[in-house]
Design an enzyme around this catalytic site. Structure first.
Site, PDB file in Angstrom:
ATOM      1  N   ASP A   8      54.959  54.166 -26.087  1.00 10.46           N
ATOM      2  CA  ASP A   8      56.179  54.388 -25.305  1.00 10.46           C
ATOM      3  C   ASP A   8      56.907  53.092 -24.952  1.00 10.46           C
ATOM      4  OD1 ASP A   8      56.151  57.349 -24.961  1.00 10.46           O
ATOM      5  OD2 ASP A   8      54.185  56.880 -24.123  1.00 10.46           O
ATOM      6  N   HIS A  10      59.856  52.255 -26.298  1.00 16.65           N
ATOM      7  CA  HIS A  10      61.251  52.726 -26.179  1.00 16.65           C
ATOM      8  C   HIS A  10      62.285  51.621 -26.360  1.00 16.65           C
ATOM      9  CE1 HIS A  10      60.515  56.943 -25.186  1.00 16.65           C
ATOM     10  NE2 HIS A  10      59.424  56.516 -24.582  1.00 16.65           N
ATOM     11  N   ASP A  49      56.699  56.384 -30.087  1.00 16.57           N
ATOM     12  CA  ASP A  49      57.895  56.012 -29.333  1.00 16.57           C
ATOM     13  C   ASP A  49      58.100  54.504 -29.254  1.00 16.57           C
ATOM     14  OD1 ASP A  49      58.550  58.650 -29.059  1.00 16.57           O
ATOM     15  OD2 ASP A  49      57.752  58.842 -27.040  1.00 16.57           O
ATOM     16  N   HIS A  85      60.428  60.445 -30.000  1.00 12.89           N
ATOM     17  CA  HIS A  85      61.686  59.695 -29.932  1.00 12.89           C
ATOM     18  C   HIS A  85      61.982  58.951 -31.224  1.00 12.89           C
ATOM     19  CE1 HIS A  85      62.736  59.977 -25.545  1.00 12.89           C
ATOM     20  NE2 HIS A  85      61.513  60.467 -25.560  1.00 12.89           N
TER      21      HIS A  85
END
Length: 163
Positions: A8, A10, A49, A85
């Site tokens: 994650d 991102h 992600d 994502h």
């Protein structure tokens, strides 16, 4: 075996409509990579992600490539799976930027495709840069990636099919 794990990250996340810079996400990844290199990790895992969206601008791709390059230089394998994502949708076969990073040799992307018979657990192939299983120093890594609404059922099928 020393394994450094992250998830994650991102990269490219826009906060407050772009008023806060996204550089801190890249800096966090660079920090984790630097620690992995300093610790002489045997593997660096990215559990999905890496990017905030499947459509990223070029500077975000450069952030990822720049952050991962020290691992390649130190010969520390970066093993990744795609998160929700990173892909335009579960089961979508469109190429992704995580796949691109794999093709550039900056990471090893593990993915488990499913056929009508169930999960296809092929060993990772360096030539095609595809596969679900990778063995390093006697440790087997199995990667599935984001499995969507069928996660529980698919994980059970993968576990049952593991050699």
């Amino acid at each position: 075996m020393r394994i450094v794990h992250c998830a994650d990250i991102h990269l490219g996340r826009r906060r407050l409509d772009g008023r806060l810079p996204d550089a801190d996400f890249a800096a966090a990844l660079q920090h984790i990579v630097a620690r992995a290199v300093a610790w002489k990790a045997h593997a660096f895992l990215i559990a999905g992600d890496l990017f905030d969206t499947p459509q990223i601008p070029p500077p975000v791709l450069r952030q990822a490539a720049s952050a991962l390059a020290p691992l390649k230089k130190a010969k520390i394998p970066a093993i990744a799976i795609e998160g929700n994502h990173d892909r335009p949708g579960s089961g979508n076969a469109q190429p992704t930027w995580v796949q691109y990073l794999g093709e550039e040799g900056l990471l090893t992307l593990l993915a488990t495709p499913f056929s009508a018979e169930g999960p296809v657990l092929a060993n990772y192939d360096l030539e095609s840069r595809r596969g679900a299983l990778l063995e390093l120093d006697g440790v087997r890594f199995a990667g599935a990636g984001y499995l969507g609404a069928g996660t529980e059922r698919k994980v059970q099928a993968i576990l049952k099919a593991l050699p």
